[in-house]
Design a protein around this motif. Structure first.
Motif, PDB file in Angstrom:
ATOM      1  N   ASP A   1       8.936  -0.784  -0.505  1.00 35.34           N
ATOM      2  CA  ASP A   1       8.113  -1.037  -1.688  1.00 35.34           C
ATOM      3  C   ASP A   1       7.566   0.278  -2.252  1.00 35.34           C
ATOM      4  O   ASP A   1       7.242   1.206  -1.510  1.00 35.34           O
ATOM      5  CB  ASP A   1       6.930  -1.931  -1.328  1.00 35.34           C
ATOM      6  CG  ASP A   1       7.332  -3.392  -1.222  1.00 35.34           C
ATOM      7  OD1 ASP A   1       8.506  -3.701  -1.498  1.00 35.34           O
ATOM      8  OD2 ASP A   1       6.474  -4.212  -0.880  1.00 35.34           O
ATOM      9  N   ILE A   2       7.460   0.309  -3.558  1.00 36.93           N
ATOM     10  CA  ILE A   2       6.826   1.429  -4.244  1.00 36.93           C
ATOM     11  C   ILE A   2       5.520   0.927  -4.840  1.00 36.93           C
ATOM     12  O   ILE A   2       5.460  -0.188  -5.370  1.00 36.93           O
ATOM     13  CB  ILE A   2       7.748   1.979  -5.349  1.00 36.93           C
ATOM     14  CG1 ILE A   2       9.036   2.520  -4.718  1.00 36.93           C
ATOM     15  CG2 ILE A   2       7.060   3.060  -6.164  1.00 36.93           C
ATOM     16  CD1 ILE A   2      10.067   2.949  -5.730  1.00 36.93           C
ATOM     17  N   SER A   3       4.492   1.719  -4.746  1.00 38.95           N
ATOM     18  CA  SER A   3       3.192   1.284  -5.264  1.00 38.95           C
ATOM     19  C   SER A   3       3.148   1.390  -6.779  1.00 38.95           C
ATOM     20  O   SER A   3       3.898   2.158  -7.393  1.00 38.95           O
ATOM     21  CB  SER A   3       2.067   2.131  -4.663  1.00 38.95           C
ATOM     22  OG  SER A   3       2.186   3.477  -5.093  1.00 38.95           O
ATOM     23  N   SER A   4       2.281   0.600  -7.387  1.00 40.85           N
ATOM     24  CA  SER A   4       1.953   0.819  -8.795  1.00 40.85           C
ATOM     25  C   SER A   4       0.969   1.989  -8.854  1.00 40.85           C
ATOM     26  O   SER A   4       0.413   2.398  -7.835  1.00 40.85           O
ATOM     27  CB  SER A   4       1.344  -0.440  -9.415  1.00 40.85           C
ATOM     28  OG  SER A   4       0.243  -0.896  -8.654  1.00 40.85           O
ATOM     29  N   GLU A   5       0.787   2.537 -10.035  1.00 45.27           N
ATOM     30  CA  GLU A   5      -0.082   3.712 -10.175  1.00 45.27           C
ATOM     31  C   GLU A   5      -1.143   3.463 -11.237  1.00 45.27           C
ATOM     32  O   GLU A   5      -0.824   3.104 -12.370  1.00 45.27           O
ATOM     33  CB  GLU A   5       0.744   4.939 -10.563  1.00 45.27           C
ATOM     34  CG  GLU A   5      -0.081   6.203 -10.713  1.00 45.27           C
ATOM     35  CD  GLU A   5       0.738   7.387 -11.202  1.00 45.27           C
ATOM     36  OE1 GLU A   5       0.120   8.393 -11.619  1.00 45.27           O
ATOM     37  OE2 GLU A   5       1.982   7.311 -11.177  1.00 45.27           O
TER      38      GLU A   5
ATOM     39  N   ILE B   1      -5.217   0.693 -16.381  1.00 40.27           N
ATOM     40  CA  ILE B   1      -4.036  -0.160 -16.250  1.00 40.27           C
ATOM     41  C   ILE B   1      -3.150   0.422 -15.157  1.00 40.27           C
ATOM     42  O   ILE B   1      -3.336   1.564 -14.724  1.00 40.27           O
ATOM     43  CB  ILE B   1      -3.248  -0.265 -17.566  1.00 40.27           C
ATOM     44  CG1 ILE B   1      -2.720   1.100 -18.003  1.00 40.27           C
ATOM     45  CG2 ILE B   1      -4.102  -0.883 -18.666  1.00 40.27           C
ATOM     46  CD1 ILE B   1      -1.830   1.045 -19.217  1.00 40.27           C
ATOM     47  N   ALA B   2      -2.192  -0.374 -14.711  1.00 41.58           N
ATOM     48  CA  ALA B   2      -1.296   0.073 -13.648  1.00 41.58           C
ATOM     49  C   ALA B   2       0.122   0.227 -14.183  1.00 41.58           C
ATOM     50  O   ALA B   2       0.638  -0.659 -14.857  1.00 41.58           O
ATOM     51  CB  ALA B   2      -1.314  -0.920 -12.485  1.00 41.58           C
TER      52      ALA B   2
ATOM     53  N   SER C   1     -12.566   8.268  -4.729  1.00 42.76           N
ATOM     54  CA  SER C   1     -12.066   6.921  -4.455  1.00 42.76           C
ATOM     55  C   SER C   1     -10.789   7.001  -3.616  1.00 42.76           C
ATOM     56  O   SER C   1     -10.108   8.032  -3.619  1.00 42.76           O
ATOM     57  CB  SER C   1     -11.794   6.166  -5.762  1.00 42.76           C
ATOM     58  OG  SER C   1     -12.991   5.969  -6.485  1.00 42.76           O
ATOM     59  N   PRO C   2     -10.443   5.922  -2.906  1.00 44.17           N
ATOM     60  CA  PRO C   2      -9.226   5.925  -2.083  1.00 44.17           C
ATOM     61  C   PRO C   2      -7.983   6.231  -2.913  1.00 44.17           C
ATOM     62  O   PRO C   2      -7.882   5.827  -4.066  1.00 44.17           O
ATOM     63  CB  PRO C   2      -9.179   4.503  -1.523  1.00 44.17           C
ATOM     64  CG  PRO C   2     -10.586   3.998  -1.604  1.00 44.17           C
ATOM     65  CD  PRO C   2     -11.190   4.648  -2.810  1.00 44.17           C
TER      66      PRO C   2
ATOM     67  N   SER D   1      -1.709   3.106  -6.127  1.00 46.97           N
ATOM     68  CA  SER D   1      -2.156   4.483  -5.888  1.00 46.97           C
ATOM     69  C   SER D   1      -2.954   4.969  -7.089  1.00 46.97           C
ATOM     70  O   SER D   1      -2.788   4.466  -8.201  1.00 46.97           O
ATOM     71  CB  SER D   1      -0.944   5.397  -5.656  1.00 46.97           C
ATOM     72  OG  SER D   1      -0.129   5.442  -6.819  1.00 46.97           O
ATOM     73  N   GLN D   2      -3.824   5.929  -6.853  1.00 48.31           N
ATOM     74  CA  GLN D   2      -4.592   6.508  -7.953  1.00 48.31           C
ATOM     75  C   GLN D   2      -4.915   7.961  -7.656  1.00 48.31           C
ATOM     76  O   GLN D   2      -5.204   8.340  -6.534  1.00 48.31           O
ATOM     77  CB  GLN D   2      -5.861   5.694  -8.243  1.00 48.31           C
ATOM     78  CG  GLN D   2      -6.978   5.796  -7.217  1.00 48.31           C
ATOM     79  CD  GLN D   2      -7.903   6.995  -7.447  1.00 48.31           C
ATOM     80  OE1 GLN D   2      -8.011   7.512  -8.564  1.00 48.31           O
ATOM     81  NE2 GLN D   2      -8.566   7.445  -6.392  1.00 48.31           N
ATOM     82  N   LYS D   3      -4.828   8.788  -8.710  1.00 44.23           N
ATOM     83  CA  LYS D   3      -5.132  10.217  -8.597  1.00 44.23           C
ATOM     84  C   LYS D   3      -6.231  10.613  -9.576  1.00 44.23           C
ATOM     85  O   LYS D   3      -6.423  11.801  -9.849  1.00 44.23           O
ATOM     86  CB  LYS D   3      -3.866  11.034  -8.897  1.00 44.23           C
ATOM     87  CG  LYS D   3      -2.681  10.695  -8.006  1.00 44.23           C
ATOM     88  CD  LYS D   3      -1.425  11.421  -8.476  1.00 44.23           C
ATOM     89  CE  LYS D   3      -0.211  11.015  -7.666  1.00 44.23           C
ATOM     90  NZ  LYS D   3       1.043  11.647  -8.168  1.00 44.23           N
TER      91      LYS D   3
END
Length: 522
Positions: free
Chosen positions: A272-276, A290-291, A389-390, A382-384
């Motif tokens: 699986d690939i995460s949404s961003e 939004i993702a 935040s995580p 995921s988030q950058k």
């Protein structure tokens, strides 16, 4: 840019004030003071005085219209004309055409004055600006906070397969006893709600991907950089997706293309690939989060979304839920602003509170849909954006904005809850016939709900019990003001303002188009 924007917005306000002066020449002195005050505010506080402070005053004005009484707000720029009145100095001339000195709504308030006031207050509310980094970080922190507050699912979301269970019921959605909201001859509130969803999800019928169109979404994806390669050249096709959407059937133009790729050992698979998570401009208060979904997931989500759209339209659901037509909700809001017989209900961060725990109960009677929802959604995000935040979040929500199924699924959820509220209000058993009857009185477009006032309290109770939060600032129960799907209505009159969303810039052609649209709207 900032100074140019200041001039642009102030020029727009001065033009509106000129229109008001031609309509009300007797207010000339007050209008000049209003113009001077606003110019001073922009010089001293910047455009936030127009994009945020005025918008907050507009929100308060709407509440006062609905309640039939102007009250002191304590907001910026709300100092009173004098001690004998609650009416503020800013726009006092117009306000006194709507409210008495005491603050009581006039028996015949001036509708044009209401339109002008809302235009002045809200004109710059939706201006798309890059907000401060601290505001963006706060938005991400709130997003994570909501996620942390959600109850976990019971089923194994994110695994290759998911097994629906009739033992999972909305009656055991939460630890709160079903008697919290009282009992009904038709059964406990959650029992009624569960029966409604069982009947509605069965009405959708089985989901077969081959019967519906596959297409790519319009936005960016999380596993391809912009312009790097075609979206049809899928970077990955996870095993979980393969379970419902075999790549040989749905990832290639034909079997020959798939066979050639297989012979070359070039068929995508993998984990699986995460949404961003990304932040896009919304208002100066904060961004819209939004993702970006992975390419293959988005491809299959669009197919499932097409199934929902057609099956809604082909069943009784379509009488209350229109995924591409807001006019029914808008018309209902205008009517409700006259009769007061309906509430317009809005939710805060609605899609972020639709949990997997709820969805596994909502669709327990339709395993094909539940399997597809599990297969096509992204399990991690995921988030950058915010360092505090995580970086990777295991989602308890069903989906973020950006998933093609988010809007139809949340519409289905709020439709079912609204129907259950009607049945509870009238103490009726949940059957196909009673659901059809109840559904004709409710209107749902995403998280915009219009419902008869007799069922309003039941709706709020059920929403609260299912982890949702009602936006009290945009929910109207009493008086003659209603708002739904972009239409604001007072006593049957459309008092929706024109919003300036972008300042025209030569180097941004789309901003010029937006400016032309704004002019046409005015």
């Amino acid at each position: 840019m900032s100074k140019s924007l200041d001039v642009y917005l102030l020029s727009a306000i001065q033009s509106i004030l000129a229109d008001i002066l031609s309509h009300y020449p007797g207010l000339a002195k007050g209008i000049k003071r209003d113009n001077d005050r606003l110019a001073l505010l922009v010089r001293t506080r910047g455009i936030r005085s127009l994009t945020v402070d005025l918008a907050d005053l507009g929100k308060h004005f709407d509440k006062c219209l609905a309640q039939g009484q102007y009250t002191s707000s304590g907001l910026a720029n709300s100092s009173r004309v004098n001690k004998k009145t609650v009416i503020p100095k800013l726009f006092s001339g117009l306000l006194l055409l709507v409210f008495e000195q005491s603050g009581v709504l006039k028996a015949q308030p001036d509708i044009a004055a209401i339109r002008y006031l809302r235009q002045l207050y809200l004109m710059a509310k939706k201006l798309k600006l890059q907000c401060k980094g601290s505001d963006t970080a706060r938005a991400v922190a709130e997003y994570v906070e909501i996620e942390d507050s959600l109850p976990p699912p019971d089923l194994t979301w994110g695994q290759t397969t998911i097994s629906p269970s009739s033992q999972l019921s909305l009656e055991n959605y939460d630890a709160k006893p079903d008697g919290l909201f009282g009992k009904s001859p038709s059964g406990g509130p959650m029992s009624v709600c569960q029966t409604v969803f069982d009947i509605l999800s069965a009405l959708l019928g089985p989901y077969e991907p081959k019967e519906w169109r596959f297409k790519h979404g319009p936005g960016a994806v999380s596993d391809l950089s912009l312009g790097s390669r075609s979206k049809y050249d899928f970077p990955s096709w996870p095993d979980r997706l393969e379970r419902v959407y075999p790549i040989a059937d749905y990832g290639y133009a034909n079997y020959q293309c798939w066979a050639d790729a297989a012979l070359a050992n070039n068929v995508p698979s993998g984990d699986d690939i995460s949404s961003e998570l990304i932040a896009v401009p919304k208002t100066q208060k904060g961004p819209r989060l939004i993702a970006k979904e992975p390419t293959a997931n988005q491809w299959c989500q669009q197919n499932l979304a097409a199934f929902f759209a057609r099956r809604f339209a082909d069943t009784i659901i379509g009488r209350s839920v229109a995924l591409r037509d807001q006019t029914v909700n808008q018309s209902a809001a205008r009517s409700a602003s006259v009769t007061g017989d309906y509430w317009t209900v809005d939710l805060s961060s609605a899609s972020d509170r639709v949990t997997c725990r709820l969805i596994e109960r909502v669709f327990r009677a339709n395993s094909t849909v539940l399997h597809a929802l599990n297969a096509s959604r992204t399990h991690y995000l995921s988030q950058k954006i915010d360092k505090k935040s995580p970086k990777l979040i295991k989602l308890k929500k069903f989906s973020s904005m950006g998933n093609a199924c988010t809007f139809p699924v949340e519409s289905f959820v709020f439709y079912g809850i609204s129907v259950a509220s009607m049945l509870l209000a009238y103490q009726l058993q949940a059957t196909t016939k009673t659901i059809e009857w109840a559904g004709e009185s409710v209107h749902v477009f995403g998280d915009d709900i219009v419902i008869p006032k007799i069922a309003g309290e039941w709706l709020l109770h059920l929403l609260q019990a299912l982890s949702f939060k009602v936006n009290t600032d945009k929910t109207f129960k009493v008086g003659n003001f209603r708002e739904s799907c972009g239409v604001d209505a007072f006593r049957g009159h459309d008092v929706t303002p024109v919003y300036i969303r972008k300042m025209p810039e030569r180097r941004r052609p789309e901003s010029v188009i937006s400016a032309v649209d704004t002019v046409n709207n005015f």
